[in-house]
Design an enzyme around this catalytic site. Structure first.
Site, PDB file in Angstrom:
ATOM      1  N   GLY A 187       0.839  -1.204   0.000  1.00  0.00           N
ATOM      2  CA  GLY A 187       0.000   0.000   0.000  1.00  0.00           C
ATOM      3  C   GLY A 187       0.871   1.251   0.000  1.00  0.00           C
ATOM      4  O   GLY A 187       0.495   2.300   0.508  1.00  0.00           O
ATOM      5  N   GLY A 188       2.032   1.121  -0.611  1.00  0.00           N
ATOM      6  CA  GLY A 188       3.050   2.176  -0.533  1.00  0.00           C
ATOM      7  C   GLY A 188       2.712   3.449  -1.290  1.00  0.00           C
ATOM      8  O   GLY A 188       3.365   4.465  -1.077  1.00  0.00           O
TER       9      GLY A 188
ATOM     10  N   TYR B 236      -2.183   7.094   1.028  1.00  0.00           N
ATOM     11  CA  TYR B 236      -2.051   8.368   1.759  1.00  0.00           C
ATOM     12  C   TYR B 236      -1.004   8.269   2.874  1.00  0.00           C
ATOM     13  O   TYR B 236      -0.095   9.084   2.954  1.00  0.00           O
ATOM     14  CB  TYR B 236      -3.420   8.746   2.331  1.00  0.00           C
ATOM     15  CG  TYR B 236      -3.397  10.036   3.098  1.00  0.00           C
ATOM     16  CD1 TYR B 236      -3.236  11.249   2.438  1.00  0.00           C
ATOM     17  CD2 TYR B 236      -3.518  10.055   4.488  1.00  0.00           C
ATOM     18  CE1 TYR B 236      -3.196  12.450   3.148  1.00  0.00           C
ATOM     19  CE2 TYR B 236      -3.481  11.241   5.196  1.00  0.00           C
ATOM     20  CZ  TYR B 236      -3.325  12.434   4.513  1.00  0.00           C
ATOM     21  OH  TYR B 236      -3.277  13.613   5.221  1.00  0.00           O
TER      22      TYR B 236
ATOM     23  N   ARG C   1       1.357  -3.535  -7.245  1.00  0.00           N
ATOM     24  CA  ARG C   1       0.251  -4.449  -7.537  1.00  0.00           C
ATOM     25  C   ARG C   1      -0.058  -4.474  -9.023  1.00  0.00           C
ATOM     26  O   ARG C   1      -0.134  -3.432  -9.668  1.00  0.00           O
ATOM     27  CB  ARG C   1      -1.011  -4.048  -6.768  1.00  0.00           C
ATOM     28  CG  ARG C   1      -0.968  -4.402  -5.294  1.00  0.00           C
ATOM     29  CD  ARG C   1      -2.289  -4.096  -4.618  1.00  0.00           C
ATOM     30  NE  ARG C   1      -2.698  -2.718  -4.795  1.00  0.00           N
ATOM     31  CZ  ARG C   1      -3.819  -2.346  -5.386  1.00  0.00           C
ATOM     32  NH1 ARG C   1      -4.649  -3.241  -5.881  1.00  0.00           N
ATOM     33  NH2 ARG C   1      -4.120  -1.067  -5.487  1.00  0.00           N
TER      34      ARG C   1
ATOM     35  N   LYS D 205     -10.076  -4.814  11.878  1.00  0.00           N
ATOM     36  CA  LYS D 205      -8.668  -4.739  12.301  1.00  0.00           C
ATOM     37  C   LYS D 205      -8.386  -5.787  13.388  1.00  0.00           C
ATOM     38  O   LYS D 205      -7.284  -6.354  13.446  1.00  0.00           O
ATOM     39  CB  LYS D 205      -8.328  -3.313  12.767  1.00  0.00           C
ATOM     40  CG  LYS D 205      -8.239  -2.332  11.577  1.00  0.00           C
ATOM     41  CD  LYS D 205      -7.939  -0.895  11.962  1.00  0.00           C
ATOM     42  CE  LYS D 205      -7.787  -0.023  10.707  1.00  0.00           C
ATOM     43  NZ  LYS D 205      -7.562   1.403  10.979  1.00  0.00           N
TER      44      LYS D 205
ATOM     45  N   HIS E  67     -16.932   7.347  13.982  1.00  0.00           N
ATOM     46  CA  HIS E  67     -15.562   7.513  14.508  1.00  0.00           C
ATOM     47  C   HIS E  67     -15.410   8.888  15.164  1.00  0.00           C
ATOM     48  O   HIS E  67     -14.786   9.012  16.224  1.00  0.00           O
ATOM     49  CB  HIS E  67     -14.534   7.327  13.387  1.00  0.00           C
ATOM     50  CG  HIS E  67     -14.575   5.952  12.778  1.00  0.00           C
ATOM     51  ND1 HIS E  67     -13.865   5.610  11.662  1.00  0.00           N
ATOM     52  CD2 HIS E  67     -15.259   4.826  13.128  1.00  0.00           C
ATOM     53  CE1 HIS E  67     -14.097   4.340  11.355  1.00  0.00           C
ATOM     54  NE2 HIS E  67     -14.950   3.847  12.234  1.00  0.00           N
TER      55      HIS E  67
END
Ligand SMILES: NC(=O)c1ccc[n+]([C@@H]2O[C@H](COP(=O)([O-])OP(=O)(O)OC[C@H]3O[C@@H](n4cnc5c(N)ncnc54)[C@H](OP(=O)(O)O)[C@@H]3O)[C@@H](O)[C@H]2O)c1
Length: 312
Positions: free
Chosen positions: A10-11, A14, A35, A138, A270
């Site tokens: 996921g480099g 954000y 990917r 998570k 959240h």
């Protein structure tokens, strides 16, 4: 001593791109999953190529190709996942189960940091529906990590400054109001705000620190533990102007959530946990946790006041 080799998954995301920058800046041999699915996303590709120019190694792979993930993780000592987990952008937290399977098979990874970087999910068993899905997913990943016996560090990075400081915590805003601001109740609940670059720096410092092994790293820099009211006051002092303030009671906030779509309900949930319940600061860090600015006092973290100056 040789620096540990780091794979960021996921480099181009954000927070992921900040982690890559921090890893390169600290001199770690840095690998980034490229990917296959990015297809014609030229912005992503160019970001990857610019990381390559700075010395990063691009590793082709896919979440739907187990072998490619095994080969990728075999190249490194540390794996950091920064896969998406914000519903209004994308939420792919459970895909990390594939990564856990790959690390289990490869057997060489000395530390895994899953994509968390926000509210500590282990403290959110009581969270509101539907926002709790973020924490629940998570926790599913944590369970898989622990069952596989993978060495890990969980990172609770609190409020990303870009989203929360930028918008003075007002949902739906990422730039600070100049006339009127709506407060969560009396605005007195304390939150924690962290510059995303600093999050990258703390994460990279933690990856081979024995003090963070199998622990949660909370990023709670002392001067950035502030209430919404204090945040607004700092902005007012920079603007040299007092904003008009309204207050939204807890009940009115909860009622307002009923009329919006599910993605907005998740996000507002959240905000509720942070700004009415105080879930970032209503506990002491116990034996299972460590605090980043105490472990790494040499990091000159960005103060909220300095962060806000860019919006003037
Ligand atoms: N504390 C806070 O205030 C806060 C705010 C936002 C996010 N977060 C947390 O930070 C973490 C990362 O979020 P983010 O906003 O940085 O993520 P993001 O930019 O939306 O996405 C990160 C990366 O996820 C990967 N990804 C997206 N869709 C995918 C798919 N279908 N299959 C495989 N990979 C996919 C992509 O990686 P590639 O680079 O490979 O394309 C993308 O760059 C999450 O855990 C999130 O909950 C916290």
């Amino acid at each position: 001593m040789e620096k540990s080799r780091v794979l960021v998954v996921g480099g181009t995301g954000y927070i992921g791109r900040r982690i890559v920058n921090a890893s390169l800046a600290a001199g770690h041999p840095t690998f980034i999953l490229q990917r296959l699915e990015i297809g014609l996303d030229i912005d992503k590709l160019q970001m990857l190529l610019s990381f390559k120019k700075q010395g990063a190694h691009l590793v082709e792979g896919s979440f739907s190709d187990h072998k490619s993930l095994v080969e990728a993780v075999k190249l490194v000592d540390v794996v950091i996942s920064a896969i998406s987990g914000v519903h209004f952008r994308s939420h792919q937290i459970l895909l990390q189960l594939n990564l856990v399977e790959a690390m289990k098979e490869a057997g060489n990874v000395q530390r895994f940091l899953p994509s968390e970087f926000g509210i500590d999910p282990a403290r959110m068993a009581h969270a509101l529906e539907p926002g709790r899905v973020t924490f629940d997913d998570k926790m599913v990943v944590r369970k898989a990590i622990e069952e596989a016996g993978i060495l890990h560090t969980y990172v609770s990075a609190n409020c990303f400054a870009g989203y929360f400081v930028g918008g003075l915590c007002e949902p739906g805003r990422i730039t600070p109001a100049r006339d009127k601001v709506c407060m969560f109740g009396d605005g007195a609940i304390k939150a924690v705000f962290v510059d995303e670059e600093d999050i990258g720096t703390y994460i990279i410092k933690a990856i081979d620190d024995p003090r963070t092994l199998n622990k949660t790293l909370y990023i709670r820099p002392l001067e950035n533990i502030l209430s919404q009211r204090e945040l607004v006051e700092i902005w007012e002092s920079l603007l040299e102007k007092v904003l008009q303030k309204s207050q939204l009671s807890e009940q009115d906030f909860l009622n307002s959530m009923k009329d919006v779509n599910i993605v907005q309900q998740i996000g507002l949930g959240h905000y509720y946990q942070v700004f009415y319940e105080g879930c970032l600061t209503n506990f002491e860090i116990g034996g299972q946790g460590v605090e980043a600015s105490q472990l790494y006092p040499e990091v000159n973290y960005t103060r909220v006041r300095d962060y806000l100056k860019q919006y003037l």
